[in-house]
Design a protein around this motif. Structure first.
Motif, PDB file in Angstrom:
ATOM      1  N   GLU A  92       0.939  -1.225  -0.169  1.00 24.66           N
ATOM      2  CA  GLU A  92      -0.018   0.336  -0.216  1.00 24.66           C
ATOM      3  C   GLU A  92       0.914   1.292  -0.238  1.00 24.66           C
ATOM      4  N   THR A  93       1.972   1.383   1.184  1.00 26.59           N
ATOM      5  CA  THR A  93       2.577   2.511   1.044  1.00 26.59           C
ATOM      6  C   THR A  93       3.588   2.239  -0.187  1.00 26.59           C
ATOM      7  N   THR A  96       1.307   3.723  -3.384  1.00 30.20           N
ATOM      8  CA  THR A  96       0.777   4.835  -2.688  1.00 30.20           C
ATOM      9  C   THR A  96       1.999   6.207  -3.466  1.00 30.20           C
ATOM     10  N   ARG A  97       3.391   5.850  -2.982  1.00 28.84           N
ATOM     11  CA  ARG A  97       4.096   6.642  -2.956  1.00 28.84           C
ATOM     12  C   ARG A  97       5.230   6.764  -5.103  1.00 28.84           C
ATOM     13  N   SER A 100       1.578   8.437  -6.737  1.00 36.07           N
ATOM     14  CA  SER A 100       1.862  10.229  -6.482  1.00 36.07           C
ATOM     15  C   SER A 100       3.107  10.741  -7.361  1.00 36.07           C
ATOM     16  N   CYS A 173      -4.377   5.244 -11.557  1.00 38.36           N
ATOM     17  CA  CYS A 173      -3.634   6.913 -10.849  1.00 38.36           C
ATOM     18  C   CYS A 173      -3.536   8.264 -12.194  1.00 38.36           C
ATOM     19  N   LYS A 195      -3.116  12.916  -4.249  1.00 43.39           N
ATOM     20  CA  LYS A 195      -3.241  12.239  -3.264  1.00 43.39           C
ATOM     21  C   LYS A 195      -4.819  11.083  -3.464  1.00 43.39           C
ATOM     22  N   VAL A 198      -4.814   8.663  -6.556  1.00 42.65           N
ATOM     23  CA  VAL A 198      -3.815   8.292  -6.275  1.00 42.65           C
ATOM     24  C   VAL A 198      -4.241   6.601  -5.419  1.00 42.65           C
ATOM     25  N   SER A 199      -5.090   7.683  -3.474  1.00 45.34           N
ATOM     26  CA  SER A 199      -5.351   6.488  -2.843  1.00 45.34           C
ATOM     27  C   SER A 199      -6.203   5.526  -3.189  1.00 45.34           C
ATOM     28  N   VAL A 202      -5.229   2.897  -5.364  1.00 38.06           N
ATOM     29  CA  VAL A 202      -4.194   1.731  -4.217  1.00 38.06           C
ATOM     30  C   VAL A 202      -5.352   0.781  -3.730  1.00 38.06           C
TER      31      VAL A 202
END
Length: 213
Positions: A92-93, A96-97, A100, A173, A195, A198-199, A202
């Motif tokens: 997930e992290t 997200t990176r 973005s 995205c 943000k 993208v969230s 994800v």
């Protein structure tokens, strides 16, 4: 004497590299300001602060110059945004990176302008389109697909086709944000908008592919 002989070429190589960067930067400014078709080698030489003779030592024509710019931009982005550690199981992290960074890169005015130029000239200069795709989108998709496969093997994800999943995630995205910029309909999106989109991408990805979900 032998040591001196070995050291002599080094300044020349460094100077050559610096001169090439100077020319590429000048060309980037001209292409951004005038577009590909309106730019001339004379314009580029003036912007780079070099003579036309020096310019032609490094690049035969503006097509070669534009191709070099596209190649370098894509490689730099691929190396930064898609530097993925397969042992990092915090999907997930990481996604997200990646999402973005990818969207932020695409939506900057100069990158969107360069992409418009590639699209405009790819029909008559397919080599430039090929270089752009092979060093840009294809690299990002392949690197993300490799990461997803590693998470499959670790039992974190259950993705049946990692290449398709990687491409679909990157496409998700871009949703609602990139095309308005590409077509000069709106300004680059704010950080909050990036943000949010993208969230959503994800969360959708993880609902589909998290193991045992």
């Amino acid at each position: 004497m032998n040591v001196q002989a070995q050291l002599k070429p080094v300044p020349a190589v460094a100077e050559d590299s610096a001169k090439r960067r100077q020319i590429v930067q000048g060309a980037r400014e001209i292409f951004l300001a005038k577009g590909f078709d309106a730019a001339s080698m004379s314009d580029i030489a003036r912007a780079a602060g070099v003579s036309k003779g020096t310019l032609y030592v490094y690049f035969e024509n503006k097509e070669q110059l534009f191709q070099a710019i596209v190649h370098e931009e894509c490689l730099v982005h691929a190396e930064s945004a898609f530097d993925l550690d397969p042992s990092n199981h915090d999907v997930e992290t990481l996604l997200t990176r990646v999402g973005s960074a990818f969207l932020g890169f695409l939506c900057t005015p100069e990158k969107a302008s360069a992409l418009r130029t590639v699209i405009a000239i790819a029909d008559r200069m397919p080599e430039i389109g090929r270089v752009f795709y092979e060093t840009g989108p294809a690299v990002g998709i392949a690197k993300l697909a490799d990461y997803l496969q590693a998470q499959n093997e670790a039992g974190v994800l259950a993705v049946d086709d990692c290449t398709v999943a990687a491409a679909q995630f990157l496409d998700a995205c871009q949703s609602t944000l990139f095309k308005p910029v590409l077509f000069n309909f709106s300004a680059p999106p704010q950080e909050d908008a990036i943000k949010h989109v993208v969230s959503v991408a994800v969360r959708t990805f993880l609902r589909a592919y998290r193991a045992n979900s």
